[in-house]
Write a protein that holds these residues in place. Structure first.
Motif, PDB file in Angstrom:
ATOM      1  N   ALA A 222       0.835  -1.203   0.000  1.00  0.00           N
ATOM      2  CA  ALA A 222       0.000   0.000   0.000  1.00  0.00           C
ATOM      3  C   ALA A 222       0.869   1.253   0.000  1.00  0.00           C
ATOM      4  O   ALA A 222       0.592   2.221  -0.727  1.00  0.00           O
ATOM      5  CB  ALA A 222      -0.931  -0.009   1.211  1.00  0.00           C
TER       6      ALA A 222
ATOM      7  N   SER B 231      -3.549   0.369  -8.552  1.00  0.00           N
ATOM      8  CA  SER B 231      -2.321   0.083  -7.794  1.00  0.00           C
ATOM      9  C   SER B 231      -1.076   0.245  -8.646  1.00  0.00           C
ATOM     10  O   SER B 231      -0.003   0.539  -8.139  1.00  0.00           O
ATOM     11  CB  SER B 231      -2.361  -1.332  -7.226  1.00  0.00           C
ATOM     12  OG  SER B 231      -2.451  -2.278  -8.267  1.00  0.00           O
TER      13      SER B 231
ATOM     14  N   ALA C 274      -3.399   2.586  -3.001  1.00  0.00           N
ATOM     15  CA  ALA C 274      -2.857   1.913  -1.809  1.00  0.00           C
ATOM     16  C   ALA C 274      -3.677   0.678  -1.452  1.00  0.00           C
ATOM     17  O   ALA C 274      -3.134  -0.398  -1.189  1.00  0.00           O
ATOM     18  CB  ALA C 274      -2.825   2.897  -0.635  1.00  0.00           C
TER      19      ALA C 274
ATOM     20  N   ALA D 218      -2.456  -3.244  -1.537  1.00  0.00           N
ATOM     21  CA  ALA D 218      -2.484  -4.007  -0.284  1.00  0.00           C
ATOM     22  C   ALA D 218      -3.221  -5.324  -0.480  1.00  0.00           C
ATOM     23  O   ALA D 218      -2.785  -6.378  -0.002  1.00  0.00           O
ATOM     24  CB  ALA D 218      -3.138  -3.174   0.811  1.00  0.00           C
TER      25      ALA D 218
END
Lengths: 198, 198
Positions: free
Chosen positions: A131, B115, B127, B131
């Motif tokens: 992230a 991303s 983010a 993740a």
């Protein structure tokens, strides 16, 4: 250059601070140590920190924690640890710091190798590190006044032998390699990069 | 196969549901619609959902939201939206669901192209999506009983023309490409993969 280092008392922070304060004015920020205290999980605390310091040229964050433990017993509360500390804590330094940083300044955050090379117990930190990498890539497209942002992604470092057992097969990274990754971000011109130190 | 689809009423969920229910028993879960209601931001709500459904063979999540807006005015509270909904909501489905899923079952989460190919306003979703990708990669190393986990990362889809303006230069992805990405995860054997649908 006036450089804020958040987390300068940690294993990596120690070496990065020692390197940068040779030629620059360094302000060390820690939760309990340093020149100024701030809790990065509290936006109000970060706001007070920036108001106290005033304008600055670079911020380096080597701060925040995550949850390390088996997926099988991991809970939502465990997962929140990394989200609120290492991830949102560092993101907050940028969201708030963008209003205090000098033109042509830079932000340097810290992620880590687990986003792309996970080990047992790393589901939270893998997510958090990834992230941070993509946040920096996206934020670099929007920061104004030629402000830059990068993330250093270190592997397990030679100064943390207590971690070697959890990272089987990972080559410990020498500290000069890690310190140079931060130097590239702060003193170089790269922007929106994940600087791998492994 | 008994398949839970969380978010089956959305643009992508609609098509994935229609496809999978041709040959499988599909249980649709939504916040306000579907066969069963659950709020993925509340672990207790997810626990009740799994208790109600009992064991299952596959869970597909196409659910959760994030904050979309300029970095310049983004706050910690804005950033929390994606962390608590699209990221932790979907992670919770796995953390809790691992205790209910049948051996050789599969989890399929949804991230997205931001991303790796961010646009203006996407710092939070960039983010969150990253993740999710790394969470799945790490979780795949620890899930037991041959349970698999993958993430589908769609681009902007042809059925969402209202989003095209925010994604200049992105080629809209045809719905069969997106549906096939979910089929690969649910009906195939891949594990720990980010299946790109763009």
């Amino acid at each position: 250059m006036k450089i804020i280092i958040v987390g300068g008392a940690g294993t990596i922070g120690n070496k990065v601070t020692a390197d940068l304060e040779k030629d620059h004015e360094v302000i060390k920020v820690g939760r309990t140590s340093g020149d100024i205290q701030a809790d990065i999980t509290q936006p109000e605390s970060i706001e007070v920190m920036f108001k106290t310091i005033g304008s600055f040229d670079a911020l380096v964050s080597i701060s925040g924690t995550g949850h390390f433990g088996p997926l099988k017993t991991m809970t939502a509360a465990d997962f929140q640890v990394g989200l609120q500390s290492k991830l949102l804590g560092q993101v907050n330094l940028v969201l708030i710091g963008q209003h205090y940083i000098n033109p042509k300044g830079s932000f340097t955050l810290t992620s880590g190798i687990l986003s792309e090379d996970p080990v047992f117990g790393s589901a939270n930190l893998a997510a958090v590190n990834a992230a941070l990498n993509s946040f920096a890539m996206a934020a670099a497209l929007e920061l104004e006044n030629d402000v830059r942002i990068n993330v250093v992604s270190p592997g397990v470092v030679e100064d943390s032998p207590e971690l070697f057992g959890a990272f089987p097969g990972h080559m410990p990274v020498s500290m000069p390699v890690v310190v140079n990754a931060y130097r590239k971000s702060v003193l170089g011109v790269v922007n929106g990069q994940v600087i791998k130190a492994f």
